[in-house]
Design a protein around this motif. Structure first.
Motif, short mmCIF file in Angstrom:
data_model
loop_
_atom_site.label_atom_id
_atom_site.label_comp_id
_atom_site.label_asym_id
_atom_site.label_seq_id
_atom_site.Cartn_x
_atom_site.Cartn_y
_atom_site.Cartn_z
N GLY A 72 90.83 67.90 -4.09
CA GLY A 72 91.40 67.99 -5.43
C GLY A 72 90.41 68.54 -6.43
O GLY A 72 89.19 68.56 -6.19
N PRO A 73 90.89 69.00 -7.62
CA PRO A 73 89.99 69.54 -8.63
C PRO A 73 88.97 68.53 -9.14
O PRO A 73 87.89 68.91 -9.60
CB PRO A 73 90.94 69.98 -9.76
CG PRO A 73 92.20 69.20 -9.53
CD PRO A 73 92.29 69.01 -8.05
N GLU A 74 89.29 67.25 -9.03
CA GLU A 74 88.34 66.23 -9.47
C GLU A 74 87.13 66.13 -8.55
O GLU A 74 86.14 65.45 -8.88
CB GLU A 74 89.04 64.87 -9.56
CG GLU A 74 89.37 64.21 -8.23
CD GLU A 74 90.62 64.78 -7.54
OE1 GLU A 74 90.93 64.35 -6.42
OE2 GLU A 74 91.27 65.65 -8.17
N GLN A 75 87.16 66.81 -7.41
CA GLN A 75 86.03 66.83 -6.49
C GLN A 75 85.23 68.13 -6.57
O GLN A 75 84.40 68.41 -5.70
CB GLN A 75 86.50 66.62 -5.05
CG GLN A 75 86.92 65.19 -4.74
CD GLN A 75 87.16 64.99 -3.25
OE1 GLN A 75 88.29 64.82 -2.81
NE2 GLN A 75 86.08 65.00 -2.48
N VAL A 76 85.47 68.91 -7.62
CA VAL A 76 84.83 70.21 -7.77
C VAL A 76 84.22 70.31 -9.16
O VAL A 76 84.84 69.92 -10.16
CB VAL A 76 85.84 71.36 -7.57
CG1 VAL A 76 85.17 72.71 -7.82
CG2 VAL A 76 86.45 71.30 -6.18
N LEU A 77 83.02 70.85 -9.25
CA LEU A 77 82.41 71.23 -10.52
C LEU A 77 82.00 72.68 -10.42
O LEU A 77 81.30 73.07 -9.47
CB LEU A 77 81.17 70.38 -10.83
CG LEU A 77 80.44 70.80 -12.11
CD1 LEU A 77 81.11 70.17 -13.33
CD2 LEU A 77 78.96 70.45 -12.07
N ALA A 88 71.94 70.61 -12.90
CA ALA A 88 72.74 69.48 -13.35
C ALA A 88 72.57 68.27 -12.43
O ALA A 88 72.54 67.12 -12.90
CB ALA A 88 74.22 69.90 -13.43
N LEU A 89 72.47 68.50 -11.13
CA LEU A 89 72.23 67.40 -10.21
C LEU A 89 70.91 66.70 -10.50
O LEU A 89 70.82 65.47 -10.47
CB LEU A 89 72.25 67.92 -8.76
CG LEU A 89 73.62 68.27 -8.19
CD1 LEU A 89 73.46 69.13 -6.93
CD2 LEU A 89 74.41 67.01 -7.88
N ASP A 228 83.06 60.41 -7.96
CA ASP A 228 82.08 59.75 -8.82
C ASP A 228 80.85 60.63 -9.04
O ASP A 228 80.26 60.63 -10.14
CB ASP A 228 81.69 58.38 -8.28
CG ASP A 228 81.09 58.43 -6.87
OD1 ASP A 228 81.44 59.36 -6.11
OD2 ASP A 228 80.26 57.57 -6.55
N ILE A 229 80.45 61.38 -8.02
CA ILE A 229 79.30 62.27 -8.17
C ILE A 229 79.65 63.42 -9.11
O ILE A 229 78.86 63.78 -10.01
CB ILE A 229 78.84 62.80 -6.80
CG1 ILE A 229 78.24 61.65 -5.98
CG2 ILE A 229 77.83 63.93 -6.96
CD1 ILE A 229 77.90 62.02 -4.56
N ILE A 230 80.82 64.00 -8.94
CA ILE A 230 81.25 65.09 -9.83
C ILE A 230 81.32 64.60 -11.27
O ILE A 230 80.87 65.28 -12.20
CB ILE A 230 82.62 65.64 -9.38
CG1 ILE A 230 82.53 66.21 -7.96
CG2 ILE A 230 83.12 66.69 -10.36
CD1 ILE A 230 81.56 67.35 -7.79
N SER A 231 81.85 63.41 -11.48
CA SER A 231 81.96 62.86 -12.83
C SER A 231 80.59 62.67 -13.47
O SER A 231 80.39 62.96 -14.66
CB SER A 231 82.71 61.52 -12.78
OG SER A 231 82.81 60.95 -14.06
N ALA A 232 79.63 62.20 -12.67
CA ALA A 232 78.28 62.01 -13.20
C ALA A 232 77.64 63.33 -13.61
O ALA A 232 76.99 63.44 -14.66
CB ALA A 232 77.41 61.30 -12.16
N GLU A 234 79.26 66.09 -14.44
CA GLU A 234 79.97 66.60 -15.61
C GLU A 234 79.35 66.08 -16.91
O GLU A 234 79.36 66.76 -17.94
CB GLU A 234 81.44 66.18 -15.56
CG GLU A 234 82.30 66.98 -14.63
CD GLU A 234 83.74 66.51 -14.68
OE1 GLU A 234 84.62 67.35 -14.97
OE2 GLU A 234 84.00 65.31 -14.43
N GLY A 235 78.80 64.89 -16.86
CA GLY A 235 78.25 64.27 -18.06
C GLY A 235 76.99 64.93 -18.58
O GLY A 235 76.61 64.69 -19.74
N VAL A 236 76.33 65.77 -17.77
CA VAL A 236 75.06 66.36 -18.22
C VAL A 236 75.16 67.86 -18.48
O VAL A 236 74.19 68.45 -18.99
CB VAL A 236 73.92 66.09 -17.21
CG1 VAL A 236 73.71 64.60 -17.01
CG2 VAL A 236 74.18 66.79 -15.88
#
Length: 351
Positions: A72-77, A88-89, A228-232, A234-236
């Motif tokens: 899903g798109p929530e698993q992609v940055l 970013a990582l 959860d990794i993608i969300s983290a 995204e925050g930076v």
């Protein structure tokens, strides 16, 4: 103003840009994108609202990338090249007191970006003969140092080896830190670590549009990982970091998957032919699952070979001074004509 103390000895990452007839030094695709993609992009650019900020989440691009990989798109940055993904990582999971582990020789930007973000780097060594991961060394470094991030490059740049799934699983078992598999050349190889990504495990995979999608000039890369990794991450990233033109270019490129796969097949076929040609010359080579081949001349100094190839208007990557790569050069797989020109020039140089 005084530069940060930890950056005083840091050199910029670059490769020579020399005006030559045959340029095989930066692992770009030798083939341009499809004409239909270019036409579709120009049509879309004509209607872009340039007076407005781009769509901040790049949702449509992320959805299209996710469909390519079955997530899903929530698993992609998506980001400005895989280098911004790596940055970013490091910003999200690295920093002072949170080390990143690398295994040399490997992609230099992993260490370079980590240090820029203030992330200490701990280094292990690959097998000195094959350049494959030495799992005893991996166990020693990751087990002892417990890095916050472990970078694996598969296929490895500059040696071309593909890490087996069990090696990635072993690294995951050694500690709680994030394991990042850089697959800039993943489409040239028979398998991907994306198959091992799932919720609840600290594994993420970096990809790029630069190589197989023939879009090096666009600077577009992406990360696939658990939500959860993608969300983290995204925050930076900075707000509106991915411009509208880049989002359109990537989204439209994914409509031409068949053309991309045809280009990849051509390059893989040429890789075999180029490897066979090198096998007839006095050089040592290493098996490659990427779009390049590492080789070491046996009869002449690597720096000298590089100079004499440039004199013949052929440019390859000079790795001769890199730690662990004494005398080595790396050649990108080009078109049939470019590969023939390279082999002719190398044959003359080594005669």
């Amino acid at each position: 103003m005084k530069l940060r103390d930890d950056l005083g000895d840091l050199e910029g990452y670059h490769s020579p840009q020399v005006d030559v007839a045959v340029r095989l030094n930066t692992n770009e695709s030798p083939y341009p994108p499809p004409d239909a993609w270019r036409e579709a992009l120009l049509d879309e650019l004509a209607s872009l609202p340039f007076h407005r900020y781009p769509e901040r989440e790049a949702t449509e691009l992320r959805r299209a990338i996710g469909e390519l990989h079955g997530v899903g798109p929530e698993q992609v940055l998506a980001a400005n090249g895989s280098n911004e993904v790596i940055q970013a990582l490091c910003l999200a999971f690295g920093g002072p007191g949170r080390a990143a582990a690398v295994f040399k020789p490997t992609y230099l930007m992993h260490s370079h970006i980590a240090r820029i973000t203030g992330t200490p780097v701990v280094e292990g060594e690959r097998d000195a003969t094959t350049f494959a991961l030495d799992m005893a060394e991996v166990t020693r470094v990751v087990g002892r140092e417990q890095p916050a991030i472990t970078f694996l490059c598969s296929p490895n740049n500059p040696s071309g080896q593909l890490d087996p799934p069990e090696a990635i699983e072993k690294v995951l078992s050694l500690g709680p830190g994030l394991v990042v598999v850089d697959e800039a050349y993943g489409q040239f190889s028979p398998r991907s670590a994306i198959e091992q990504v799932r919720a609840g495990r600290p594994l993420a995979v970096v990809r790029t549009f630069s190589k197989t999608w023939s879009m090096a000039a666009a600077r577009l890369g992406y990360l696939v990982g658990p939500r959860d990794i993608i969300s983290a991450v995204e925050g930076v990233v900075l707000p509106y970091h991915l411009d509208a033109m880049k989002q359109a270019a990537g989204r439209l490129a994914l409509r031409f998957q068949g053309e991309m796969e045809s280009r990849v097949a051509l390059i893989v076929e040429e890789r075999g032919r180029l490897a066979a040609g090198l096998g007839e010359l006095p050089v040592d080579t290493w098996p490659s699952a990427a779009n390049f081949i590492l080789f070491r001349p046996r009869t002449k100094d690597g720096d000298k070979v590089w100079d004499e190839l440039v004199e013949r208007s052929v440019l390859v990557r000079n790795c001769a001074s890199w730690p662990g790569l004494d005398g080595c050069l790396r050649v990108t797989v080009g078109t049939a004509e470019e590969n023939d020109a390279f082999l002719r020039a190398l044959r003359e140089v080594l005669a």
